[in-house]
Scaffold this motif. Structure first.
Motif, mmCIF file in Angstrom:
data_model
loop_
_atom_site.group_PDB
_atom_site.id
_atom_site.type_symbol
_atom_site.label_atom_id
_atom_site.label_comp_id
_atom_site.label_asym_id
_atom_site.label_seq_id
_atom_site.Cartn_x
_atom_site.Cartn_y
_atom_site.Cartn_z
ATOM 1 N N ALA A 21 -13.530 -0.890 -13.906
ATOM 2 C CA ALA A 21 -14.546 -1.393 -12.980
ATOM 3 C C ALA A 21 -15.621 -0.336 -12.724
ATOM 4 O O ALA A 21 -16.818 -0.648 -12.698
ATOM 5 N N LEU A 22 -15.221 0.900 -12.552
ATOM 6 C CA LEU A 22 -16.175 1.980 -12.313
ATOM 7 C C LEU A 22 -17.099 2.166 -13.514
ATOM 8 O O LEU A 22 -18.301 2.392 -13.362
ATOM 9 N N LYS A 23 -16.544 2.051 -14.714
ATOM 10 C CA LYS A 23 -17.343 2.172 -15.935
ATOM 11 C C LYS A 23 -18.363 1.037 -16.020
ATOM 12 O O LYS A 23 -19.530 1.255 -16.365
ATOM 13 N N GLU A 24 -17.932 -0.184 -15.688
ATOM 14 C CA GLU A 24 -18.824 -1.345 -15.751
ATOM 15 C C GLU A 24 -19.940 -1.229 -14.713
ATOM 16 O O GLU A 24 -21.095 -1.552 -14.997
ATOM 17 N N ILE A 25 -19.592 -0.768 -13.522
ATOM 18 C CA ILE A 25 -20.601 -0.577 -12.468
ATOM 19 C C ILE A 25 -21.604 0.492 -12.883
ATOM 20 O O ILE A 25 -22.819 0.354 -12.658
ATOM 21 N N LYS A 26 -21.115 1.543 -13.528
ATOM 22 C CA LYS A 26 -21.987 2.613 -14.008
ATOM 23 C C LYS A 26 -22.990 2.073 -15.029
ATOM 24 O O LYS A 26 -24.168 2.431 -15.008
ATOM 25 N N ILE A 28 -24.122 -1.003 -15.184
ATOM 26 C CA ILE A 28 -25.085 -1.839 -14.463
ATOM 27 C C ILE A 28 -26.120 -0.973 -13.750
ATOM 28 O O ILE A 28 -27.319 -1.272 -13.777
ATOM 29 N N LYS A 29 -25.671 0.101 -13.129
ATOM 30 C CA LYS A 29 -26.590 1.011 -12.436
ATOM 31 C C LYS A 29 -27.561 1.659 -13.438
ATOM 32 O O LYS A 29 -28.733 1.874 -13.122
ATOM 33 N N LYS A 30 -27.062 1.953 -14.634
ATOM 34 C CA LYS A 30 -27.916 2.513 -15.685
ATOM 35 C C LYS A 30 -28.988 1.497 -16.083
ATOM 36 O O LYS A 30 -30.162 1.847 -16.251
ATOM 37 N N PHE A 31 -28.593 0.233 -16.222
ATOM 38 C CA PHE A 31 -29.545 -0.830 -16.529
ATOM 39 C C PHE A 31 -30.621 -0.917 -15.450
ATOM 40 O O PHE A 31 -31.820 -1.013 -15.749
ATOM 41 N N GLN A 32 -30.213 -0.883 -14.191
ATOM 42 C CA GLN A 32 -31.165 -0.969 -13.087
ATOM 43 C C GLN A 32 -32.143 0.205 -13.102
ATOM 44 O O GLN A 32 -33.357 0.021 -12.923
ATOM 45 N N LYS A 33 -31.611 1.391 -13.327
ATOM 46 C CA LYS A 33 -32.445 2.598 -13.354
ATOM 47 C C LYS A 33 -33.467 2.528 -14.487
ATOM 48 O O LYS A 33 -34.649 2.847 -14.299
ATOM 49 N N GLU A 34 -33.019 2.088 -15.657
ATOM 50 C CA GLU A 34 -33.912 2.010 -16.816
ATOM 51 C C GLU A 34 -34.973 0.924 -16.642
ATOM 52 O O GLU A 34 -36.123 1.092 -17.059
ATOM 53 N N LEU A 35 -34.588 -0.194 -16.016
ATOM 54 C CA LEU A 35 -35.565 -1.262 -15.779
ATOM 55 C C LEU A 35 -36.638 -0.809 -14.801
ATOM 56 O O LEU A 35 -37.834 -1.060 -15.010
ATOM 57 N N ASN A 36 -36.227 -0.120 -13.748
ATOM 58 C CA ASN A 36 -37.197 0.415 -12.792
ATOM 59 C C ASN A 36 -38.130 1.415 -13.473
ATOM 60 O O ASN A 36 -39.349 1.390 -13.253
ATOM 61 N N ALA A 37 -37.563 2.271 -14.327
ATOM 62 C CA ALA A 37 -38.368 3.288 -15.023
ATOM 63 C C ALA A 37 -39.389 2.636 -15.944
ATOM 64 O O ALA A 37 -40.542 3.092 -16.042
ATOM 65 N N GLU A 38 -38.998 1.555 -16.594
ATOM 66 C CA GLU A 38 -39.914 0.834 -17.484
ATOM 67 C C GLU A 38 -41.117 0.298 -16.708
ATOM 68 O O GLU A 38 -42.263 0.409 -17.156
#
Length: 205
Positions: A21-26, A28-38
């Protein structure tokens, strides 16, 4: 004694589930960070003018692993190219690559997965799958035109659909400069998918 034995047997499973679960949440957070950066990058963002100047970050639904589902994947035999209508009234060439069938809250749903016939000409998109979908949050908490998800061709007969990593098309933010595929009727879900990017109706359409 039996209770202690059961606890000892279950503990490794519980620890493994927690780590997963922690890996999956990580992820998702990476996806969010990259989308914001884009969207904050002037060379990549679809935002223009004040919309770009005022943008800080996307609003997201709270991460919910209920919306990360393992679906049964079936490849479409002899798929025929077709023209998918877009927001501008033009079309783009796609083919159906396969179907993903999953359960959510005890009910079964199937979504079609597509390949862009233009994108697969590029080496980096050879294994790319496109999942456009609509659900009951559209026009309320998410964009009325639906959402998208990017996937990779699975190696076996299962594929993970993580709706926490779904996003709005560029047309949700800038309808003037972009030409976005319209979600096919077959990919409209009759339930709320409260995951991924939410929508603030502050952009010009």
């Amino acid at each position: 004694m039996k209770k202690i034995l059961i606890i000892l047997l279950l503990s490794p499973l519980f620890i493994f589930a927690q780590k997963t679960a922690l890996k999956e949440i990580k992820e998702i957070k990476k996806f969010q960070k990259e989308l914001n950066a884009e969207y904050l990058n002037p060379k990549e963002t679809p935002l223009r003018g004040d919309n770009f100047t005022n943008f800080k970050k996307h609003p997201f639904f709270p991460v919910d692993l209920k919306y990360r589902v393992t679906a049964k994947f079936s490849k479409t035999e002899d798929p025929q190219p077709f023209e998918l209508p877009t927001s501008s009234g033009k079309t783009k060439s796609y083919r159906e690559y396969g179907k993903a069938t999953f359960e959510l809250d005890g009910k079964s749903y199937t979504l079609n997965l597509y390949q862009s016939l233009d994108l697969i000409k590029q080496e980096k998109y050879k294994d790319h799958l496109f999942l456009p979908f609509r659900d009951a949050t559209n026009e309320k908490e998410t964009y009325g035109g639906g959402k998208y998800m990017d996937l990779k061709i699975p190696k076996g007969n299962m594929i993970v659909l993580d709706f926490n990593q779904s996003y709005q098309p560029y047309c949700a933010y800038n309808a003037y400069d972009y030409n976005c595929p319209i979600v096919p009727e077959d990919n409209k879900l009759p339930v709320e998918i409260r995951a991924g990017v939410m929508y603030q109706d502050i952009y010009h359409h």
